[in-house]
Design a protein around this motif. Structure first.
Motif, short mmCIF file in Angstrom:
data_model
loop_
_atom_site.label_atom_id
_atom_site.label_comp_id
_atom_site.label_asym_id
_atom_site.label_seq_id
_atom_site.Cartn_x
_atom_site.Cartn_y
_atom_site.Cartn_z
N MET A 1 29.68 29.63 24.11
CA MET A 1 30.78 29.70 25.07
C MET A 1 31.10 28.32 25.62
N GLN A 2 32.39 28.07 25.89
CA GLN A 2 32.78 26.90 26.64
C GLN A 2 32.33 27.06 28.09
N ARG A 3 32.24 25.93 28.80
CA ARG A 3 31.68 25.97 30.15
C ARG A 3 32.46 26.90 31.08
N ALA A 4 33.78 26.80 31.11
CA ALA A 4 34.58 27.65 32.00
C ALA A 4 34.42 29.12 31.63
N GLU A 5 34.39 29.39 30.35
CA GLU A 5 34.22 30.77 29.88
C GLU A 5 32.85 31.31 30.29
N ALA A 6 31.81 30.46 30.16
CA ALA A 6 30.46 30.88 30.53
C ALA A 6 30.35 31.15 32.03
N GLU A 7 31.02 30.33 32.83
CA GLU A 7 30.99 30.54 34.28
C GLU A 7 31.67 31.84 34.66
N ALA A 8 32.81 32.13 34.03
CA ALA A 8 33.52 33.38 34.32
C ALA A 8 32.68 34.59 33.90
N TRP A 9 32.04 34.47 32.75
CA TRP A 9 31.21 35.58 32.27
C TRP A 9 30.01 35.80 33.18
N ALA A 215 35.51 40.49 28.05
CA ALA A 215 36.34 39.71 27.14
C ALA A 215 37.70 39.39 27.73
N GLY A 216 37.96 39.87 28.96
CA GLY A 216 39.20 39.54 29.64
C GLY A 216 40.24 40.64 29.64
N ALA A 217 39.92 41.80 29.11
CA ALA A 217 40.88 42.91 29.11
C ALA A 217 41.05 43.46 30.52
N SER A 305 25.41 58.03 41.49
CA SER A 305 25.70 57.66 40.10
C SER A 305 27.17 57.32 39.90
N THR A 306 28.08 58.11 40.48
CA THR A 306 29.50 57.81 40.32
C THR A 306 29.84 56.51 41.03
N GLY A 307 29.20 56.26 42.18
CA GLY A 307 29.43 55.00 42.87
C GLY A 307 28.89 53.82 42.10
N ALA A 308 27.70 53.98 41.52
CA ALA A 308 27.10 52.89 40.75
C ALA A 308 27.95 52.52 39.55
N ILE A 309 28.43 53.52 38.82
CA ILE A 309 29.24 53.23 37.62
C ILE A 309 30.56 52.58 38.01
N CYS A 310 31.20 53.09 39.07
CA CYS A 310 32.44 52.48 39.54
C CYS A 310 32.19 51.03 39.95
N GLY A 311 31.10 50.78 40.66
CA GLY A 311 30.76 49.42 41.05
C GLY A 311 30.49 48.52 39.86
N ASN A 312 29.84 49.06 38.83
CA ASN A 312 29.64 48.30 37.59
C ASN A 312 30.99 47.88 36.99
N LEU A 313 31.90 48.84 36.92
CA LEU A 313 33.20 48.58 36.30
C LEU A 313 33.99 47.51 37.04
N LEU A 314 34.17 47.70 38.34
CA LEU A 314 35.01 46.77 39.09
C LEU A 314 34.29 45.45 39.36
N GLY A 315 32.96 45.47 39.47
CA GLY A 315 32.22 44.22 39.58
C GLY A 315 32.39 43.38 38.34
N THR A 316 32.41 44.03 37.18
CA THR A 316 32.65 43.31 35.93
C THR A 316 34.08 42.81 35.86
N LEU A 317 35.03 43.67 36.20
CA LEU A 317 36.45 43.31 36.11
C LEU A 317 36.79 42.10 36.98
N HIS A 318 36.31 42.08 38.21
CA HIS A 318 36.73 41.07 39.17
C HIS A 318 35.70 39.97 39.42
N GLY A 319 34.45 40.18 39.05
CA GLY A 319 33.41 39.21 39.33
C GLY A 319 32.86 39.36 40.74
N GLU A 320 31.80 38.65 41.01
CA GLU A 320 31.05 38.84 42.25
C GLU A 320 31.85 38.52 43.50
N THR A 321 32.84 37.64 43.42
CA THR A 321 33.56 37.24 44.64
C THR A 321 34.43 38.35 45.21
N ALA A 322 34.67 39.41 44.43
CA ALA A 322 35.47 40.53 44.93
C ALA A 322 34.63 41.52 45.74
#
Length: 371
Positions: A1-9, A215-217, A305-322
């Motif tokens: 990965m490039q540096r910016a890509e690695a940081e986002a991931w 992957a950015g989707a 469980s539903t809260g955990a999965i939802c948190g997984n999804l949106l935490g991935t989508l937006h990253g930790e700062t959200a």
């Protein structure tokens, strides 16, 4: 990965694990309440951590986060195992679940296990672990104190949500791991405890959604891609129908607990995934993380469980700062969660600097033995 890509991931990895823990801790105290009782106490939905009873102060995580952390650790150790020329072996994750079982059956670390995560005393707390997980892993031990051979599927017909709620880390693996492989690997990992096809296919689907988000989707695009992989598998009908209905409700129905409960209670795999996806689709913006997880946990069902999965999804989508600062600050186990997230990122982006020429003799592989 490039540096910016690695940081986002890396921000997505941290967001996924920490977001899942936040959703889990929000839902844990109300898991066995009906929605009328919950709404009487929380008319604006469950938006803050609340007391869960003796030994469970506000912000306490449950078995959902415990098992997710052991999944992540198992994947790191599977990565280390590739030093032996054996390839990436998913069965190493079952070994991680065997260590998790120790945390549910022993008062503390026995001193007979390797690696660092099983030495964390705070994980030795039973937080209503699923009977299917406990029984399947105990049976795999064949009367001993650990599983003698890893990789065998559970012999049961359960499609409870205990398989899907823990597999998000599979989706966090970098793009070098093909989407179809991620699906199959997560499904196999769910199958170590849950034998019904739906229990496994729902897990594979969640992993692909998260993989696509990494992957950015966008969320809708990631869901479309995941369903396209899902429908190639026999027995997909329950999961694909639940997700289609969740998508329909997100587009046509008001975002409230009544709509959530049209999707079921979340006790079984496809319902838990559908509720989490619905809540995320209803509130997909970065500033709406709390709206989404509050909706995901405020219902008469498996709220953690539903809260955990939802948190997984949106935490991935937006990253930790959200993630809401007041919940990040107080969720149980944050230092360990973030340390594991960062180690996960290091293993899959800079392994050559950690493994080096010394193979199993490095400090890294003492921390994460390759088995």
């Amino acid at each position: 990965m490039q540096r910016a890509e690695a940081e986002a991931w890396r921000a997505r990895v941290r967001g996924c694990l920490l977001g899942g823990a936040i959703g889990d801790a929000l839902g844990g105290p109300v898991e066995f309440e009906d929605s009328r009782s919950i709404l009487a106490k929380h008319p604006e939905l469950v938006r803050t951590f609340v007391d869960g009873g003796p030994g469970r102060p506000p912000g306490t995580i449950t078995d959902d986060t415990q098992m997710t952390l052991f999944t992540a650790e198992g994947l790191i150790r599977a990565g280390v195992r590739t030093d032996r020329g054996l390839g990436f072996t998913v069965a190493v994750v079952q070994h991680a679940y065997d260590r998790w079982l120790d945390t549910q059956t022993l008062p503390g670390p026995s001193g007979e296990r390797d690696g660092w995560l099983q030495r964390e005393q705070w994980l030795y707390a039973r937080r209503a672990p699923g009977n299917t997980c406990l029984n399947a892993l105990t049976e795999a031990r064949k009367g001993g104190d650990r599983i003698p051979q890893f990789g065998a599927a559970a012999v049961n017909d359960s499609k409870g949500c205990g398989g899907v709620m823990r597999v998000a880390p599979f989706g966090l693996l970098p793009a070098v791991y093909p989407t179809e492989w991620v699906f199959d690997a997560a499904a196999d990992a769910a199958g170590y405890t849950h034998g019904h096809p739906t229990g496994k296919l729902a897990a594979g689907t969640l992993a692909v959604i998260i993989h696509e988000l990494c992957a950015g989707a966008g969320l809708d695009e990631a869901l479309t891609r995941a369903i396209s992989v899902l429908v190639q598998h026999d027995g997909h009908d329950e999961t694909s129908a639940a997700l289609t209905f969740a998508r329909h409700l997100a587009a046509t129905a008001p975002a409230n607990p009544v709509t959530v409960e049209r999707l079921g209670g979340g006790w079984i795999a496809e319902e838990a995934l559908a509720i989490a996806v619905y809540a995320a689709l209803a509130y997909p913006e970065p500033g709406q993380f709390l709206d989404a997880v509050a909706l995901a946990v405020t219902h008469s069902g498996d709220s953690d469980s539903t809260g955990a999965i939802c948190g997984n999804l949106l935490g991935t989508l937006h990253g930790e700062t959200a993630l809401p600062a007041e919940l990040v600050f107080t969720v149980e186990g944050r230092p360990v969660i973030l340390q594991l997230a960062d180690d996960f990122a290091l293993e899959f982006t800079q392994r050559d600097r950690l493994h080096g020429d010394w193979g199993p003799y490095t400090e890294w592989t003492t921390r994460y033995p390759g088995w």
